[in-house]
Design a protein around this motif. Structure first.
Motif, PDB file in Angstrom:
ATOM      1  N   ALA A 141       0.842  -1.200   0.000  1.00  0.00           N
ATOM      2  CA  ALA A 141       0.000   0.000   0.000  1.00  0.00           C
ATOM      3  C   ALA A 141       0.874   1.247   0.000  1.00  0.00           C
ATOM      4  O   ALA A 141       2.038   1.210   0.393  1.00  0.00           O
ATOM      5  CB  ALA A 141      -0.892  -0.006   1.234  1.00  0.00           C
ATOM      6  N   GLY A 168      -0.656  -2.604   4.356  1.00  0.00           N
ATOM      7  CA  GLY A 168      -1.712  -1.598   4.361  1.00  0.00           C
ATOM      8  C   GLY A 168      -2.664  -1.764   5.536  1.00  0.00           C
ATOM      9  O   GLY A 168      -2.368  -2.447   6.523  1.00  0.00           O
ATOM     10  N   ARG A 191      -3.548   4.461   9.664  1.00  0.00           N
ATOM     11  CA  ARG A 191      -2.852   3.687   8.635  1.00  0.00           C
ATOM     12  C   ARG A 191      -2.091   2.511   9.233  1.00  0.00           C
ATOM     13  O   ARG A 191      -1.403   2.644  10.231  1.00  0.00           O
ATOM     14  CB  ARG A 191      -1.889   4.601   7.867  1.00  0.00           C
ATOM     15  N   ASP A 248      -4.866   1.093  -0.452  1.00  0.00           N
ATOM     16  CA  ASP A 248      -4.444   1.541   0.874  1.00  0.00           C
ATOM     17  C   ASP A 248      -5.249   0.841   1.973  1.00  0.00           C
ATOM     18  O   ASP A 248      -4.762   0.649   3.083  1.00  0.00           O
ATOM     19  CB  ASP A 248      -4.651   3.054   1.014  1.00  0.00           C
TER      20      ASP A 248
END
Length: 499
Positions: A292, A463, A324, A435
């Motif tokens: 990602a 990711g 994230r 992502d």
């Protein structure tokens, strides 16, 4: 007492042979698990047993003329069984109460709620044989525990296809494996089957090694005998120095060696026909998600979000966030709103109140829990929308790596098994760069070997993951946080990964 016998069952679809010479004997009261890779023919087998399909050759014989079959197909989750609730006896409503089924409209039901309704309807018909195809798919933990308990107390015979290791261990007394079109039976539950099969493969490899060593010895004997035979033939044709007796001696010697050679050649031929086949090496399944990108710290932020359907409140104003690289599992009972939350994130539904904040540059991949919704004419090639020759070769290679056998890219998507359709959806994710992966029951219908590879691929992905699953092992292995549906709210919980 024998209740079912299948003899030399064969079934092909066009040029593709699926089942070849299946032989099965089932006894009254057994709990039988049918296992095998996606596309091995498991669903085809139970359709033949239940009379939904006709075999190309072979026989299916029920030894009890009064047998009544309760059949749960994989499509029962999407297409309700053709039994109206008012026609059902009190058994249905007792089960409905135990399973906490909220009879909203079919459109508003989750996959798990639909499965529960289908199971309740089957139980209400009071069959003496249950045939269940992937019954735990979509079920929450309470539903699975209920099903295990009901199977334990069911007085008849149970035949089940499942890729749920826990479920198979809890209920099965026999495992039938479908592999390369044939069937092999193992006594015991799934864990015992794994152990017995491992022992069988080791024994087969050892026996094959002994056989090959024996073959090499026979071949060496043949070479030596041939050398002696050739010499004896040469000696028998030389001019006689010691009289006619010597010549006859060499002829007799050559004849004896030739006879020994023929005998050993027959031994080799018998081994080739009746001997042990070389054990097939386990085929490796390959999955790898592309890395990602780095697109900021916060992935999703929910502020005072709420959602209802009519009078049914899924969740009142709730707040949570995802950053994230996190792996967040969504927990809650069937019908609580897990899939609805995902559809809100994907902008397929709208909130009643609040807002979901996401970066507009965020690349999201969504894998839902249902069969591929496509036209009957959609082919694998058109599904992936690839027409360049090099891209098609690469697609074929990746399908092979996912466990597909020789598969024509013009094969219809709707003709693929549910497990194969799951892999087609998964391959779309593997081919892209994202992502955030949003996965709603991704391992439903996936065979066990593919499940294990999928778990490893997710663990290696760098990711962010949002995961709905009732696979306890997968949830514990992958997730480091939860979004929990509790008391009509979505609550963020932090957890430590299982050791």
């Amino acid at each position: 007492m024998t209740i079912l016998t299948c003899k030399n069952l064969n079934k092909a679809y066009g040029y593709k042979s699926v089942l070849e010479a299946i032989n099965i004997e089932l006894f009254y009261g057994e709990r039988v698990g049918i296992v095998g890779e996606n596309g091995a023919g498991k669903t085809t087998l139970i359709q033949l047993i239940s009379g939904k399909l006709k075999a190309d050759s072979g026989t299916v014989e029920w030894h009890d003329r009064g047998v009544t079959v309760g059949l749960l197909t994989q499509s029962s989750t999407y297409e309700f069984l053709n039994i109206d609730v008012p026609e059902l006896n009190s058994t249905y409503f007792e089960i409905e109460s135990k399973l906490k089924i909220d009879l909203v409209s079919e459109k508003e039901m989750s996959g798990g709620e639909r499965t529960k309704v289908a199971l309740a309807k089957i139980w209400a018909t009071e069959p003496n044989v249950l045939i269940l195809d992937e019954p735990t798919n979509h079920l929450d933990y309470n539903g699975i525990d209920w099903l295990i308990n009901e199977v334990h107390y069911f007085p008849g015979t149970v035949i089940v296809i499942s890729h749920d290791r826990y479920f198979l261990d809890q209920i099965c007394t026999k495992i039938i494996e479908i592999e390369n079109g044939t069937s092999t039976s193992y006594e015991g539950n799934y864990s015992q089957y794994v152990s017995l099969k491992s022992d069988h493969i080791k024994a087969q490899r050892n026996a094959y090694a002994v056989q090959e060593s024996y073959k090499k010895q026979i071949q060496a004997d043949i070479r030596q005998l041939k050398t002696w035979s050739d010499k004896a033939h040469r000696d028998a044709t030389k001019k006689q120095r010691n009289g006619m007796g010597k010549k006859e001696h060499f002829r007799a010697k050559a004849k004896k060696k030739d006879k020994q050679i023929k005998s050993r050649i027959k031994r080799l031929e018998k081994i080739e026909i009746e001997g042990i086949e070389k054990p097939r090496a386990d085929r490796e399944i390959v999955m790898h998600f592309k890395d990602a990108g780095a697109r900021g710290k916060n992935i999703i932020e929910a502020k005072n979000i709420s959602k209802s359907f009519g009078d049914k409140i899924l969740f009142k104003p709730s707040d949570f966030y995802m950053t994230r690289g996190e792996r967040i599992g969504i927990l809650g009972n069937n019908g609580c709103g897990k899939t609805t939350l995902v559809r809100l994130i994907m902008k397929q539904l709208t909130l009643d109140s609040g807002e979901l904040l996401m970066s507009p540059a965020l690349k999201i991949a969504y894998m839902d829990q249902y069969a591929i919704d496509t036209s009957p004419e959609e082919t694998i090639q058109s599904y992936f929308d690839l027409y360049d020759r090099a891209a098609l070769v690469d697609l074929s290679n990746k399908l092979y790596q996912l466990g597909f056998k020789s598969l024509d890219l013009n094969h219809k998507v709707t003709s693929c098994s549910f497990g194969e359709q799951t892999k087609l959806k998964l391959l779309k994710l593997l081919l892209g760069t994202y992502d955030l992966l949003i996965l709603d029951e991704p391992t439903n219908h996936m065979d066990l070997k593919s499940k294990e590879t999928f778990e490893t691929a997710l663990a290696q992905y760098n990711g962010t993951i949002l995961l709905i699953t009732h696979d306890r092992y997968l949830m514990e292995k992958i997730c480091n946080g939860y979004l929990v549906f509790e008391a009509d709210q979505i609550l963020r919980r932090e957890i430590r990964l299982a050791d």
